[in-house]
Design a protein around this motif. Structure first.
Motif, PDB file in Angstrom:
ATOM      1  N   VAL A   1     -24.930  -0.701  -0.910  1.00 36.67           N
ATOM      2  CA  VAL A   1     -23.593  -0.121  -1.072  1.00 36.67           C
ATOM      3  C   VAL A   1     -22.586  -1.208  -1.415  1.00 36.67           C
ATOM      4  O   VAL A   1     -21.779  -1.067  -2.337  1.00 36.67           O
ATOM      5  N   GLU A   2     -22.621  -2.302  -0.669  1.00 34.36           N
ATOM      6  CA  GLU A   2     -21.690  -3.404  -0.921  1.00 34.36           C
ATOM      7  C   GLU A   2     -21.905  -4.029  -2.297  1.00 34.36           C
ATOM      8  O   GLU A   2     -20.973  -4.526  -2.926  1.00 34.36           O
ATOM      9  N   ARG A   3     -23.129  -3.995  -2.750  1.00 32.14           N
ATOM     10  CA  ARG A   3     -23.470  -4.623  -4.028  1.00 32.14           C
ATOM     11  C   ARG A   3     -22.697  -4.012  -5.203  1.00 32.14           C
ATOM     12  O   ARG A   3     -22.350  -4.705  -6.155  1.00 32.14           O
ATOM     13  N   VAL A   4     -22.438  -2.707  -5.157  1.00 30.06           N
ATOM     14  CA  VAL A   4     -21.738  -2.044  -6.267  1.00 30.06           C
ATOM     15  C   VAL A   4     -20.246  -1.872  -5.972  1.00 30.06           C
ATOM     16  O   VAL A   4     -19.543  -1.183  -6.710  1.00 30.06           O
ATOM     17  N   ARG A   5     -19.776  -2.497  -4.922  1.00 35.57           N
ATOM     18  CA  ARG A   5     -18.366  -2.365  -4.549  1.00 35.57           C
ATOM     19  C   ARG A   5     -17.451  -2.891  -5.648  1.00 35.57           C
ATOM     20  O   ARG A   5     -16.397  -2.311  -5.938  1.00 35.57           O
ATOM     21  N   SER A   6     -17.857  -4.000  -6.271  1.00 32.26           N
ATOM     22  CA  SER A   6     -17.011  -4.623  -7.291  1.00 32.26           C
ATOM     23  C   SER A   6     -16.862  -3.760  -8.538  1.00 32.26           C
ATOM     24  O   SER A   6     -15.979  -4.010  -9.367  1.00 32.26           O
ATOM     25  N   ASN A   7     -17.704  -2.735  -8.706  1.00 36.62           N
ATOM     26  CA  ASN A   7     -17.554  -1.828  -9.857  1.00 36.62           C
ATOM     27  C   ASN A   7     -16.201  -1.130  -9.843  1.00 36.62           C
ATOM     28  O   ASN A   7     -15.622  -0.848 -10.891  1.00 36.62           O
TER      29      ASN A   7
END
Length: 524
Positions: free
Chosen positions: A265-271
């Protein structure tokens, strides 16, 4: 995370990111009421830094579960859709007594069904578990494909082709959502290219299989009937596999640990495009209707799918008109498939390597223009079939036919831009539906410009394609200028103190749209 959940009822509602600048007491607070409840359980208040090694590990964990499903499903969809083109020179037109424009209508009716069902299916995608909805549709279109073998007349074929379009139309919208749900923005162009290039993969595999089916003799069923039955059975089995293998979201995945799910979940936060939100937000739909991007993506799909659908449906008919036999035509489709794969992979690699999208989209239109001009001006009529000039011209026409399909790189990058540039789940759902309405309209019109009376050169169709290419280049220039202007406007708002920079990505999961999120930057 439990502390964050406890604050949900005490967080004050803010209309947009700009209001943060004038109210300092809200600067460091996540607006939990805007975040999907499933995501809220797996997110921290501030972005979690993930080291490179862990990021790679997560990337390949996701790839093993998600990428094969997208690639395999899209391959089967493209293969199932392409069976009509292969069957066209295996006797289906004669056995079903198709006359005039009836063969063209078998492609058009499929996309009329897409046109009608596209928005409802996107509405369902936003609200239902996405993997389960996808597998239901895969199973259903497999059954329908098998029933094509019973199509002994135009009416029966229209029914099964229409149902095929209804069930297949969820495929691309599902993958747009899944690409943004599971992958970072800089990965999405490549991921989209990998599943979209299965249009080329089906040409290669489909050409080999069609060649094999053509060699069958003495069977109680026609070759084209066996083709549809076998592909239908394979698709049904694949639907069962997708149900067993594919998680609906990082939060719902039972195949990974809770810690890995949180990191995904955190991995795609920057999207900053959100991950999941099942609430319909009407203001986001209104914003989509006012956003020029919505109409740009619609037109990109329309202007690329119109030539694609006609060239695809009539591929074997056009190639055979250059003087090739049925078996030679089936095998030459393999070369076309390899060319499409090279196009799509190269377009994804170039955009990632140079961080430019629209410039390369324009570049991929140019070869299509050149190829179309040659097809409209060069002919093999009047030449001795054994002469060097005949063979040379036949080779040139075949090469230029392949060249006309270079604009597929535009469609691929257009889908990846939609995935990366539209934020807010309700807005993305509407824009995706509208995008594929353009795709459906283009596919409806495309076969119709190939008129029976224009065979074998189809000058009316190729002239229409030239108009599409000119309009496409104009549209892409406008789109790049618009997105550059929007990025500049947002940066100036932050510089003037009208909004605050969200350096810790606290608000990335609040389901903000790309327009209202001042920290969102468009890719172009």
């Amino acid at each position: 995370m439990s502390d964050l959940s406890a604050k949900r009822t005490s967080v004050e509602h803010l209309e947009d990111m700009g209001s943060l600048a004038s109210d300092e007491k809200h600067v460091d607070r996540v607006h939990a009421e805007k975040v999907d409840k499933d995501i809220l359980q797996y997110m921290d208040e501030e972005a979690v830094e993930i080291d490179a090694e862990t990021d790679r590990r997560l990337f390949w964990m996701i790839n093993r579960r998600i990428l094969p499903v997208m690639v395999g499903t899209y391959f089967l969809q493209a293969l199932d859709k392409g069976t009509l083109s292969f069957a066209s020179i295996m006797g289906i037109r004669e056995d079903s007594n198709l006359v005039g424009q009836q063969y063209s209508w078998l492609t058009t009716c499929t996309y009329l069904a897409v046109l009608v069902w596209e928005y409802p299916t996107n509405w369902l995608i936003q609200r239902l578990p996405i993997a389960k909805y996808l597998c239901f549709n895969i199973f259903a279109w497999g059954v329908v494909l098998g029933f094509h073998a019973l199509g002994h007349n135009f009416g029966a074929l229209v029914v099964v082709r229409t149902l095929l379009g209804l069930f297949e139309c969820c495929c691309q919208p599902c993958f747009i959502v899944m690409s943004s749900m599971w992958y970072k923005r800089d990965e999405q162009a490549t991921i989209v290219a990998l599943w979209y290039m299965m249009n080329g993969g089906q040409q290669i595999v489909g050409g080999v299989l069609a060649y094999c089916f053509t060699l069958i003799t003495g069977a109680s069923l026609k070759n084209w009937q066996i083709l549809f039955l076998v592909y239908g059975c394979i698709t049904v089995v694949w639907g069962v596999f997708v149900l067993i293998w594919t998680p609906d979201s990082p939060m719902a995945a039972k195949c990974w640990s809770e810690e890995d799910k949180k990191l995904m979940v955190e991995r795609v936060r920057s999207n900053q495009t959100g991950l999941q939100n099942r609430k319909l937000k009407r203001y986001q739909v209104v914003e989509a209707l006012k956003d020029p991007q919505t109409y740009c993506y619609f037109l990109i799909q329309f202007l690329t799918s119109l030539p694609t659908s006609g060239l695809g449906a009539f591929a074997n008919i056009i190639i055979s008109s250059f003087g090739f036999t049925v078996l030679e035509t089936q095998l030459l489709a393999m070369v076309l498939g390899a060319y499409l794969i090279i196009l799509l992979l190269s377009s994804a690699w170039l955009t990632k390597r140079f961080n430019q999208n629209i410039f390369f989209m324009i570049g991929y239109v140019i070869p299509s223009i050149i190829g179309t001009v040659v097809l409209m001006t060069v002919t093999i009529d009047g030449y001795d079939t054994d002469s060097y000039d005949y063979k040379l011209r036949r080779g040139v026409l075949l090469f230029c036919y392949y060249l006309t399909l270079s604009f597929w790189g535009v469609a691929n990058l257009g889908l990846s831009l939609l995935s990366r540039n539209i934020a807010g789940q309700s807005k993305k759902s509407f824009c995706t539906a509208f995008n594929f309405v353009g795709w459906a309209v283009g596919n409806c019109v495309g076969p119709q410009v190939f008129r029976a009376q224009d065979a074998p050169r189809y000058l009316t169709a190729f002239g229409t394609h030239m108009g599409c290419y000119a309009a496409l280049i104009t549209l892409l220039v406008f789109m790049r200028l618009w997105l550059m202007r929007e990025n500049y406007r947002k940066e100036k708002m932050i510089e003037r103190g009208e909004a605050l920079r969200d350096e810790h990505l606290k608000h990335a999961f609040e389901d903000l749209t790309d327009r209202e999120n001042v920290n969102f930057r468009y890719a172009y």
